[in-house]
Each structure stands twice: as C-alpha cells, then as structure tokens.
Design an enzyme around this catalytic site. Structure first.
Site, mmCIF file in Angstrom:
data_model
loop_
_atom_site.group_PDB
_atom_site.id
_atom_site.type_symbol
_atom_site.label_atom_id
_atom_site.label_comp_id
_atom_site.label_asym_id
_atom_site.label_seq_id
_atom_site.Cartn_x
_atom_site.Cartn_y
_atom_site.Cartn_z
ATOM 1 N N GLU A 44 -26.342 48.416 -51.760
ATOM 2 C CA GLU A 44 -26.126 48.198 -50.232
ATOM 3 C C GLU A 44 -27.433 48.144 -49.479
ATOM 4 O O GLU A 44 -28.467 48.888 -49.692
ATOM 5 C CB GLU A 44 -25.324 49.317 -49.571
ATOM 6 C CG GLU A 44 -25.104 49.240 -47.936
ATOM 7 C CD GLU A 44 -24.308 50.391 -47.618
ATOM 8 O OE1 GLU A 44 -23.739 50.439 -46.301
ATOM 9 O OE2 GLU A 44 -24.198 51.411 -48.205
ATOM 10 N N LYS A 110 -19.095 44.276 -43.892
ATOM 11 C CA LYS A 110 -18.569 45.732 -44.031
ATOM 12 C C LYS A 110 -17.722 45.798 -42.975
ATOM 13 O O LYS A 110 -17.874 46.032 -41.581
ATOM 14 C CB LYS A 110 -19.660 46.619 -44.134
ATOM 15 C CG LYS A 110 -19.421 48.086 -44.172
ATOM 16 C CD LYS A 110 -20.371 49.074 -44.345
ATOM 17 C CE LYS A 110 -20.211 50.518 -44.728
ATOM 18 N NZ LYS A 110 -21.531 51.255 -44.687
ATOM 19 N N CYS A 144 -19.649 50.275 -49.439
ATOM 20 C CA CYS A 144 -19.922 51.858 -49.429
ATOM 21 C C CYS A 144 -18.601 52.448 -48.744
ATOM 22 O O CYS A 144 -17.507 52.582 -49.436
ATOM 23 C CB CYS A 144 -21.309 51.892 -48.541
ATOM 24 S SG CYS A 144 -22.068 53.769 -48.878
#
Length: 259
Positions: A44, A110, A144
């Site tokens: 990331e 995300k 994540c």
C-alpha cells in the site's frame, strides 16, 4: 484460461514521502526477480509510505509513478500492482492500480479509510467493488483496513483470489495474520497479503508478515518478519475447483444485500 498464476510478492521498506527513491528501490527489486511471473505485488502507498500529507505527495493518473508502473509492466511482461496517492477531481484517493503490460489499468479506491489516524478526513472512500479478470482468473483487489470488514469482501462473484496490499503496523500484526487466513477460508479463495517492513516518518513500525493462503487456510509462503524479501508463489485453478466441488461451502451462503 490459464491454469496457473505465478505471483511475486515484494515485502519491502519504504522511504518516507519520496516517490523517486521508492521507484528506484522497487526497480532494483523487480530486476532481481528471476522467475517469469504474471503479477508483481507492491505494498500500500508504495511510493510514499502511509502518509496523510496527500497534498504534498499526490500524483495524477498521468504522473511519474503511473508511467513507471507501465514501464515496469512492459519490461517484465507482468502486471504491476500496488496503491498510491492519487488526486482526481480535487479529491485524494488511496488507489490501487493494476497495470497490465498492454497499458490497460484497472483501479480500486480503498473503501474503508482508517479513521484511527484520520485517513477518512483526507482521502475520499471508494464505493465500488472491483473484480479484475486477468488470464482467466478473477481477482478481487482490496487495501489494508478493508481486511477487517468481511461483508465487503464476501465472495458472491466466485472470484479466485483476494489481493490485499497494506501498511499494517506491528502492534496489530496478529490480527493481520488471523484475518488473512479467515478471509481465505470463508471465501474459499486464495488470499494474498503484501505488507511493508521498517519505520515510517511517523515512527510507526511494520513487521511484514506478507503471506499467501490457499482455500483451506494453509500458508503457502515463507516470509520472515521484519526483513525485506521477494517471494514467488504459483496459484493453481485445480486447487480451487477441487475443494469447492468437494466441500460446496459457498453454496450454503446466506443471501442478503448491503447498501
């Protein structure tokens, strides 16, 4: 359809808010991959580290790092994927790019921004589930903190691979280990997690623990914690089909929708 998919996972430290140096470092890591692979996975925010200084480091979809990703994809004949800070329409995104050698780019923004450090105040959350089809494989990219939310990840599209890129800190690494394994088991898919190592500019520590789990939750990689390392793994379609046909767990899924 390709029966096997060979993937290189790069677990690496990152230079804080220095895209040029990170590109140089990852170029060297990519050059050292001996195997012919289909996909190369970076962490990331691989160009900057997990920074909230979006206005300082943000790039556009025509920026230097995106160009570099395509150059690396052409050179290696492999997909290059990882997330970086993108500015678009006056908004900032933590965006995963899946850059194919042909130049075609798939993106995923995300969904779950990390409120504990104020990511939600800086970055605009994505709203779209993305399934990428590559060489006959269906891949679900995620980033994540998305790992903590199983409903968002739920396998209703019969994808083959979950792919997480992360800057997941050392104090909560046991959750990373546990949840990666759980996502593989509950979705009967391969689950890949690529995390960074080292300290960032906020003095947060990262211990890696990158891994690939098969549909039964077996770890099929051997990354050492706290060390930069690249490992290549081969995924097998026959493994997925054999256990889905034998166990049929996905056929017993509850039916519901989320908004």
């Amino acid at each position: 359809m390709q029966e096997q998919l060979k993937i290189a996972l790069i677990q690496s430290g990152l230079v804080w808010e220095n895209p040029e140096q990170n590109r140089i470092n990852f170029s060297k890591e990519i050059d050292n991959i001996d195997d012919v692979v289909d996909i190369i996975v970076l962490p990331e925010m691989f160009a900057t580290g997990f920074t909230m200084n979006a206005s300082k480091v943000a790039e556009t979809m025509n920026g230097k790092t995106v160009i570099w990703m395509h150059e690396q994809a052409v050179k290696t004949k492999a997909v290059i994927t990882g997330s970086l800070v993108i500015k678009e329409n006056s908004k900032y995104y933590n965006r995963l790019l899946f850059v194919e050698p042909s130049g075609y780019i798939s993106t995923y923004d995300k969904r779950h921004t990390f409120t504990l450090v104020g990511e939600d105040k800086i970055y605009t959350a994505g709203s779209k589930k993305v399934i990428i089809t590559y060489k006959g494989w269906k891949i679900r990219p995620l980033i994540c903190y998305d790992l903590r939310f199983p409903v968002w990840t739920r396998n209703v599209a019969d994808y083959d691979v979950l792919l997480y890129v992360a800057n997941w800190p050392k104090p909560r690494i046991s959750a990373w280990d546990t949840l990666l394994k759980a996502r593989a088991i509950e979705n009967m898919s391969y689950c890949i997690g690529v995390n960074r190592v080292g300290l960032d500019g906020m003095n947060s520590e990262y211990s890696g623990h990158s891994a690939v789990y098969d549909v039964l939750g077996n770890c099929i990689t051997s990354f050492k914690p706290n060390k930069g390392h690249t490992e290549t793994v081969t995924l097998e379609k026959s493994h997925i089909h054999a256990y889905r046909n034998k166990l049929k767990f996905l056929e017993d899924r509850d039916s519901f929708t989320i908004e």
